[in-house]
Design a protein around this motif. Structure first.
Motif, short mmCIF file in Angstrom:
data_model
loop_
_atom_site.label_atom_id
_atom_site.label_comp_id
_atom_site.label_asym_id
_atom_site.label_seq_id
_atom_site.Cartn_x
_atom_site.Cartn_y
_atom_site.Cartn_z
N GLY A 134 0.72 -1.27 0.00
CA GLY A 134 -0.11 -0.02 -0.03
C GLY A 134 0.91 1.15 -0.04
O GLY A 134 0.33 2.33 0.44
N ILE A 135 2.12 1.22 -0.60
CA ILE A 135 2.77 2.41 -0.58
C ILE A 135 2.62 3.49 -1.52
O ILE A 135 2.84 4.57 -1.15
CB ILE A 135 4.41 2.06 -0.66
N HIS A 136 1.74 3.00 -2.53
CA HIS A 136 1.14 3.91 -3.24
C HIS A 136 0.03 3.38 -4.18
O HIS A 136 -0.04 2.00 -4.14
CB HIS A 136 2.43 4.70 -4.40
N HIS A 137 -0.63 4.20 -4.96
CA HIS A 137 -1.81 3.56 -5.93
C HIS A 137 -1.79 4.19 -7.44
O HIS A 137 -1.00 5.25 -7.15
CB HIS A 137 -3.19 4.01 -5.35
N VAL A 138 -2.32 3.48 -8.30
CA VAL A 138 -2.11 4.23 -9.70
C VAL A 138 -2.57 5.46 -9.64
O VAL A 138 -1.72 6.34 -10.16
CB VAL A 138 -2.98 3.29 -10.50
N ASP A 148 -6.46 0.69 -9.75
CA ASP A 148 -5.82 -0.33 -9.18
C ASP A 148 -6.08 -1.53 -9.92
O ASP A 148 -5.39 -2.31 -10.37
CB ASP A 148 -5.47 -0.49 -7.69
N VAL A 149 -7.42 -1.69 -9.94
CA VAL A 149 -8.08 -2.92 -10.58
C VAL A 149 -7.57 -2.99 -12.07
O VAL A 149 -7.27 -3.99 -12.68
CB VAL A 149 -9.31 -3.03 -10.38
N GLY A 150 -7.88 -1.69 -12.85
CA GLY A 150 -7.60 -1.44 -14.01
C GLY A 150 -6.16 -1.62 -14.57
O GLY A 150 -5.82 -2.59 -15.44
N PHE A 151 -5.20 -1.20 -13.62
CA PHE A 151 -3.57 -1.51 -13.91
C PHE A 151 -3.60 -3.12 -13.78
O PHE A 151 -2.64 -3.77 -14.71
CB PHE A 151 -2.97 -0.75 -12.64
N ALA A 156 -2.85 -8.41 -16.84
CA ALA A 156 -3.31 -9.64 -17.05
C ALA A 156 -3.44 -9.76 -18.75
O ALA A 156 -3.21 -10.81 -19.12
CB ALA A 156 -4.65 -9.97 -16.30
N VAL A 157 -3.94 -8.93 -19.12
CA VAL A 157 -4.28 -8.94 -20.46
C VAL A 157 -2.88 -8.78 -21.34
O VAL A 157 -2.65 -9.48 -22.33
CB VAL A 157 -5.20 -7.45 -21.00
N LEU A 158 -2.08 -8.23 -20.94
CA LEU A 158 -0.38 -8.07 -21.47
C LEU A 158 0.07 -9.62 -21.45
O LEU A 158 0.49 -10.03 -22.37
CB LEU A 158 0.22 -7.16 -20.81
N VAL A 159 -0.17 -10.16 -20.20
CA VAL A 159 0.44 -11.63 -20.13
C VAL A 159 -0.32 -12.53 -21.26
O VAL A 159 0.44 -13.15 -21.73
CB VAL A 159 0.28 -12.23 -18.69
#
Length: 185
Positions: A134-138, A148-151, A156-159
């Motif tokens: 939790g040190i930073h968020h998008v 964060d979920v979008g990131f 997952a899409v890139l993988v």
């Protein structure tokens, strides 16, 4: 008997582009994150959410000069790690393709693995830095979980896309013709 290429047996596989592709993807994914999100958009910095983090790191408010200075130092350390990943990927790649450079740079296998590495960067960064530590968020704020979920979904899409792309390519063999040895003549 070991072949001149250092491969053993008839079922030996050519040198894989998996490791250099993933290393390059991790480094390039980190650079996109650091340059685009940290510096250009300034949505977050490496320690910009430590006021709500779960690891007890001191909070450095990025809206103050001293806080921004400390976040910039940590952003710089982050970029050093990205740079080392890119250098490692290039070094491994170069060692495998010294006389077949054009073929490897146009390989779908290489670029597929690069996408997998980029996606792995997003997933690891998103899970470790955004969710566990939790040190930073998008993008901090009232809707930060959706950023964060979008990131994570992008990762997952890139993988998945990278995995599919590398499967459509021809496995790279740096020495497909064992009789071709310009240096042995």
């Amino acid at each position: 008997m070991t072949a001149a290429t250092g491969r053993a047996g008839a079922d030996a596989r050519p040198a894989s582009l998996q490791l250099p592709g993933i290393a390059l993807g991790i480094g390039l994914g980190g650079f996109v994150d650091g340059i685009l999100l940290h510096q250009l958009l300034q949505w977050h910095h490496m320690l910009s959410s430590t006021d709500t983090a779960r690891i007890g790191v001191k909070y450095y408010d990025p809206h103050t000069v001293s806080g921004l200075e400390m976040n910039t130092v940590w952003d710089g350390l982050f970029h050093v790690l990205c740079w080392l990943a890119v250098l490692a990927g290039l070094s491994i790649l170069y060692s495998r393709v010294t006389h077949r450079r054009r073929r490897v740079w146009t390989s779908q296998v290489l670029w597929g693995w690069v996408l997998v590495g980029w996606g792995l960067f997003n997933v690891v960064e998103g899970v470790v830095d955004h969710q566990i530590l939790g040190i930073h968020h998008v993008r901090g704020g009232p809707h930060q979980i959706w950023w964060d979920v979008g990131f994570l979904l992008l990762g997952a899409v890139l993988v998945a896309a990278g995995w599919l792309v590398q499967r459509t390519g021809t496995p790279f063999d740096p020495e497909p013709d064992a009789s071709f040895r310009p240096w042995s003549a």
